[in-house]
Design a protein around this motif. Structure first.
Motif, PDB file in Angstrom:
ATOM      1  N   ASP A 231       0.857  -1.191   0.000  1.00  0.00           N
ATOM      2  CA  ASP A 231       0.000   0.000   0.000  1.00  0.00           C
ATOM      3  C   ASP A 231       0.892   1.240   0.000  1.00  0.00           C
ATOM      4  O   ASP A 231       1.531   1.550   1.006  1.00  0.00           O
ATOM      5  N   ILE A 232       0.939   1.917  -1.126  1.00  0.00           N
ATOM      6  CA  ILE A 232       1.776   3.109  -1.280  1.00  0.00           C
ATOM      7  C   ILE A 232       0.863   4.325  -1.382  1.00  0.00           C
ATOM      8  O   ILE A 232       0.001   4.396  -2.265  1.00  0.00           O
ATOM      9  N   GLN A 233       1.034   5.255  -0.474  1.00  0.00           N
ATOM     10  CA  GLN A 233       0.234   6.470  -0.474  1.00  0.00           C
ATOM     11  C   GLN A 233       1.136   7.656  -0.803  1.00  0.00           C
ATOM     12  O   GLN A 233       2.175   7.845  -0.179  1.00  0.00           O
ATOM     13  N   GLY A 234       0.742   8.436  -1.793  1.00  0.00           N
ATOM     14  CA  GLY A 234       1.566   9.558  -2.212  1.00  0.00           C
ATOM     15  C   GLY A 234       0.725  10.753  -2.619  1.00  0.00           C
ATOM     16  O   GLY A 234      -0.498  10.765  -2.443  1.00  0.00           O
ATOM     17  N   THR A 235       1.396  11.738  -3.190  1.00  0.00           N
ATOM     18  CA  THR A 235       0.732  12.971  -3.631  1.00  0.00           C
ATOM     19  C   THR A 235       1.303  13.385  -4.973  1.00  0.00           C
ATOM     20  O   THR A 235       2.508  13.325  -5.196  1.00  0.00           O
ATOM     21  N   ALA A 236       0.403  13.794  -5.865  1.00  0.00           N
ATOM     22  CA  ALA A 236       0.799  14.374  -7.154  1.00  0.00           C
ATOM     23  C   ALA A 236       0.343  15.820  -7.174  1.00  0.00           C
ATOM     24  O   ALA A 236      -0.737  16.150  -6.669  1.00  0.00           O
ATOM     25  N   ARG A 237       1.167  16.693  -7.752  1.00  0.00           N
ATOM     26  CA  ARG A 237       0.796  18.101  -7.814  1.00  0.00           C
ATOM     27  C   ARG A 237       1.411  18.763  -9.033  1.00  0.00           C
ATOM     28  O   ARG A 237       2.349  18.233  -9.651  1.00  0.00           O
ATOM     29  N   ILE A 238       0.877  19.926  -9.375  1.00  0.00           N
ATOM     30  CA  ILE A 238       1.432  20.759 -10.443  1.00  0.00           C
ATOM     31  C   ILE A 238       1.667  22.139  -9.869  1.00  0.00           C
ATOM     32  O   ILE A 238       0.771  22.738  -9.249  1.00  0.00           O
ATOM     33  N   ARG A 239       2.881  22.640 -10.056  1.00  0.00           N
ATOM     34  CA  ARG A 239       3.220  23.997  -9.628  1.00  0.00           C
ATOM     35  C   ARG A 239       3.306  24.902 -10.851  1.00  0.00           C
ATOM     36  O   ARG A 239       3.839  24.511 -11.884  1.00  0.00           O
ATOM     37  N   ARG A 240       2.785  26.103 -10.711  1.00  0.00           N
ATOM     38  CA  ARG A 240       2.814  27.104 -11.791  1.00  0.00           C
ATOM     39  C   ARG A 240       3.273  28.428 -11.188  1.00  0.00           C
ATOM     40  O   ARG A 240       2.625  28.946 -10.279  1.00  0.00           O
ATOM     41  N   ALA A 241       4.401  28.903 -11.686  1.00  0.00           N
ATOM     42  CA  ALA A 241       4.976  30.158 -11.173  1.00  0.00           C
ATOM     43  C   ALA A 241       5.147  30.089  -9.654  1.00  0.00           C
ATOM     44  O   ALA A 241       4.902  31.070  -8.937  1.00  0.00           O
ATOM     45  N   GLY A 242       5.539  28.920  -9.160  1.00  0.00           N
ATOM     46  CA  GLY A 242       5.814  28.749  -7.740  1.00  0.00           C
ATOM     47  C   GLY A 242       4.626  28.394  -6.878  1.00  0.00           C
ATOM     48  O   GLY A 242       4.794  28.062  -5.708  1.00  0.00           O
TER      49      GLY A 242
END
Length: 332
Positions: A231-242
């Motif tokens: 069971d792997i729990q993670g986070t995905a995100r996108i940064r734009r101009a910080g």
């Protein structure tokens, strides 16, 4: 144990152990590639972790500096890109199945909503993708992305070709393999990956799936040796101009998948052409989450970021636009 490939301050390829605490990389003496280390482990009949521990030297490098100076490499590659096959398996997680279903929904003749082909395949996985030991389950969806030349190292940009209609993240677990001299696939470990696809062209027609996958990808920066956590729990995100413009948690590993990893591996390596001695295989196990269904449209300079605690440092790649060059064919 987690291994990292990078360019050292002496401008040499290096392999190191990412030490607990994440601040130092301990270099392996006389090792320039994880690929070479794996071949040596196969020849000696020892585990990769045991050999790495044996070769760990006294030299260290500052991990923060390696990241900041963009000296990271993918944690596995082949000296010849043509002998590194990048492939993947889809519809193994509910998140990707829901996304595909929304793109490819069909209606039955009776007027009632029918299962799309995507949801049918996901359901097949739920029903027959976790066979008993020694048995063979249902085949998954399978796709080809390219050879080693399409891999962007961690911290390096995804070059989105000018004819692309979209460039979207896909947070995935990745299996990394070397084919031994006797043709046996040897799994050396796992990494986090961003499979990155063109979902707009795929949405137009499911038969454009193959086109949508011929895009860059990335995995790493750390190679986790041994078995993947269930069971792997993670986070995905996108940064734009910080600033973070999109963020979502994800779950992967077998506890969150419709197939066992063994079943997915079987259906990839059952083909003799996938057991050519010396080759490297990088296999994506399906997206747990992606930003496209949330209406995110990528922009030049966006930074994709994927992280999960078992894999150490996050995987980051900025997005840039790229001239695809000419495709005209001339007679010889």
């Amino acid at each position: 144990m987690r291994l990292v490939q990078f360019i050292s301050r002496k401008d040499r390829r290096s392999v190191a152990i990412a030490e607990d605490g994440g601040t130092a990389l301990r270099l392996l003496d006389g090792v320039e590639r994880v690929y070479d280390l794996a071949q040596r482990a196969i020849d000696k009949g020892v585990s990769l972790a045991a050999l790495a521990q044996e070769l760990a030297g006294d030299t260290t490098e500052d991990y923060d500096a390696v990241v900041a100076e963009r000296r990271l490499l993918a944690p596995l590659d082949h000296p010849d890109d043509a002998h590194c096959l990048i492939t993947g398996t889809g519809l193994t997680h509910l998140g990707s199945a829901d996304a595909r279903d929304s793109m490819h929904k069909t209606v039955a003749e009776a007027g009632e909503a029918a299962l799309s082909d995507s949801m049918k395949m996901f359901k097949w996985g739920l029903d027959r993708g976790r066979p008993a030991a020694g048995a063979v389950g249902v085949p998954p969806e399978w796709f080809f992305k390219g050879d080693g030349a399409i891999v962007a190292p961690p911290e390096q940009p995804f070059g989105m070709v000018d004819f692309a209609e979209d460039g979207g993240d896909e947070a995935e677990l990745v299996g990394l393999y070397v084919i031994a001299a006797d043709g046996t696939p040897r799994r050396i470990g796992f990494a986090l990956g961003n499979e990155f696809s063109d979902h707009v062209i795929e949405q137009q027609n499911y038969l454009y799936l193959a086109h949508s996958k011929l895009r860059p990808c990335s995995f790493g920066p750390e190679l986790l040796l041994g078995e993947a956590p269930d069971d792997i729990q993670g986070t995905a995100r996108i940064r734009r101009a910080g600033s973070v413009v999109w963020e979502k948690p994800f779950g992967t590993g077998e506890a969150n998948m419709s197939h066992t990893i063994a079943n997915l591996e079987h259906h990839h390596f059952k083909y003799p052409q996938h057991r050519r001695p010396g080759d490297v295989h990088v296999h994506f196990f399906g997206a747990a989450v992606l930003s496209f269904p949330d209406g995110i449209k990528p922009q030049d300079g966006d930074v994709f970021e994927i992280e999960a605690p078992p894999f150490g440092r996050p995987l980051r790649n900025p997005l840039t636009m790229k001239d695809s060059g000419g495709a005209a064919v001339t007679a010889l």
